[in-house]
Design an enzyme around this catalytic site. Structure first.
Site, short mmCIF file in Angstrom:
data_model
loop_
_atom_site.label_atom_id
_atom_site.label_comp_id
_atom_site.label_asym_id
_atom_site.label_seq_id
_atom_site.Cartn_x
_atom_site.Cartn_y
_atom_site.Cartn_z
N TYR A 1 -12.06 8.05 4.10
CA TYR A 1 -13.33 7.58 3.57
C TYR A 1 -14.47 7.62 4.59
O TYR A 1 -15.59 7.23 4.27
CB TYR A 1 -13.17 6.14 3.05
N LYS B 1 2.29 6.71 4.47
CA LYS B 1 3.12 7.89 4.21
C LYS B 1 3.45 8.47 5.60
O LYS B 1 3.18 9.64 5.90
CB LYS B 1 2.32 8.87 3.34
N ASP C 1 4.64 6.38 -1.96
CA ASP C 1 5.19 6.88 -3.23
C ASP C 1 6.26 5.92 -3.77
O ASP C 1 6.25 5.53 -4.94
CB ASP C 1 5.73 8.31 -3.09
N ASP D 1 -6.99 1.82 -1.97
CA ASP D 1 -7.87 2.03 -3.12
C ASP D 1 -7.03 2.30 -4.37
O ASP D 1 -7.20 1.69 -5.42
CB ASP D 1 -8.80 3.22 -2.81
#
Ligand code: NAD
Length: 349
Positions: free
Chosen positions: A124, A187, A221, A245
């Site tokens: 971002y 991740k 995930d 988010d």
């Protein structure tokens, strides 16, 4: 005691829910002087900038703001005003409590999760290089053929500084509100440098809370599946910006949708309270959308101001109106308008 609070009515359905939220807050008896500040599409048309300096100055001065959603043009036009406000004021935590209220249409019961999202870095930051730019071509060269020719490139920075303060906030929040566990989500199996650094830093901070708050890690995930199957296993969840988010919306879905999901952006001694949802422009001016998310954001604001009694009365009133289902908006299965639902909440205070 009286407070000065900046209020940003935003655009789309923002002004309608702001008007209702202000009426509800005033009905709690807490005295607030509202300083109205503009941002978004209307500010762009009137002042030539979507985020006038006077708006940032007002928040800096008052230290507390209630902000309605602001439309961000997709692909073209100005960058997100929401991201700019968080960055300019260094609001490094995005706090999103997700709680089920009886009567809300949801497949789940008794969910009480808190998302703590890092707010200032990750993808971002807006460091992006267009296809075929000098910079993207250089990065492609540096990548030793890992990157495809003519790619556009976005940069994902994760720092120890930003990770440490957001993870510490998550642990301090857990201590303050009697929570048992903090789960860090990334991740890191794929992004070993950036997400790896997030974990490494989180583990170090977690050691300071050893024996008081449990710490665990999940991959993003797997976390999505876990939250859909066993949300009751989780408590406080801390994540880098992008995963935070996405997971915030997922969790809003678990507890009945965007209409009831509140949020806060917090920095050092400065706070902006806002709903998770956007400006829902297709419903603009229709007195249709649910004001609850902004009202529950205002409840977080009252807590922040130390108005604990007013905050609990407000939450109870919202909860009763939702449970009774007599005067709720379309998303909660009712036919009431924004204003009517706000009035029903006032009557329960
Ligand atoms: P959105 O949240 O505005 O709306 C998506 C859908 O969710 C709506 O069409 C509606 O069906 C439902 N919804 C949202 N809020 C609701 C409410 N209060 N009551 C009942 N139903 C509600 O998301 P979007 O359509 O992706 O975004 C619209 C604009 O808002 C975009 O420009 C986006 O960039 C912006 N946005 C702003 C913020 C913010 O200001 N913090 C956050 C998210 C999106």
């Amino acid at each position: 005691m009286s407070y000065r609070v900046t209020v940003i009515p935003g655009d789309g359905t923002g002004p309608e829910i702001t008007e209702v939220a202000i009426r509800v807050i005033e009905a709690t008896g807490v005295k607030i002087h509202w300083e109205i500040a503009q941002a978004g599409v209307d500010a762009m048309a009137n002042e030539g900038t979507p985020l006038p300096l006077s708006t940032l100055d007002s928040i800096r001065k008052n230290k507390v703001a209630l902000k309605a959603p602001i439309t961000t043009p997709i692909g073209v036009g100005f960058r997100s005003v929401n991201v700019a406000i968080r960055k300019d004021l260094d609001l490094f935590v995005c706090l999103r409590p997700c709680k089920t209220y009886n009567g809300v249409r949801s497949k789940y019961e008794d969910i009480d999760l808190v998302i703590v999202r890092e707010n200032t870095e990750d993808l971002y930051v807006g460091v992006e290089y267009p296809q075929d730019s000098k910079e993207s071509q250089e990065i492609i060269k540096l990548s030793n053929s890992k990157l495809r020719e003519h790619s556009a490139i976005s940069v994902k920075p994760i720092s120890v500084f930003a990770t440490e303060r957001v993870v510490r906030y998550a642990f301090e929040y857990a201590l303050k509100y009697n929570r048992k566990k903090v789960t860090a989500v990334t991740k890191a199996n794929i992004m070993k440098c950036t997400d790896g650094l997030f974990y490494e830093t989180a583990r170090r901070v977690a050691k300071d809370y050893d024996g008081k708050i449990e710490y665990e890690e999940r991959l993003i995930d797997n976390m999505c599946m876990q939250l859909v199957q066993k949300p009751e296993l989780y408590d406080v969840i801390v994540l880098p910006n992008l995963y935070g988010d996405i997971l915030s919306d997922l969790c809003a879905g678990l507890v009945g949708g965007l209409g009831v999901a509140p949020g806060a952006n917090l920095g050092k001694g400065i706070a902006v309270f806002e709903a998770v949802h956007g400006s829902a422009p297709k419903y603009k001016g229709l007195n249709k959308v649910n004001p609850t998310a902004l009202i529950l954001s205002a409840k977080l604001m009252l807590e922040y101001l130390g108005e604990i009694d007013a905050a609990s009365r407000l939450e109870r009133a919202v909860s009763n109106v939702i449970m009774e289902k007599k005067c709720v908006t379309y998303d909660l299965g009712g036919t009431a308008g924004t204003k009517e639902m706000g009035q029903a909440i006032i009557e329960k205070l």
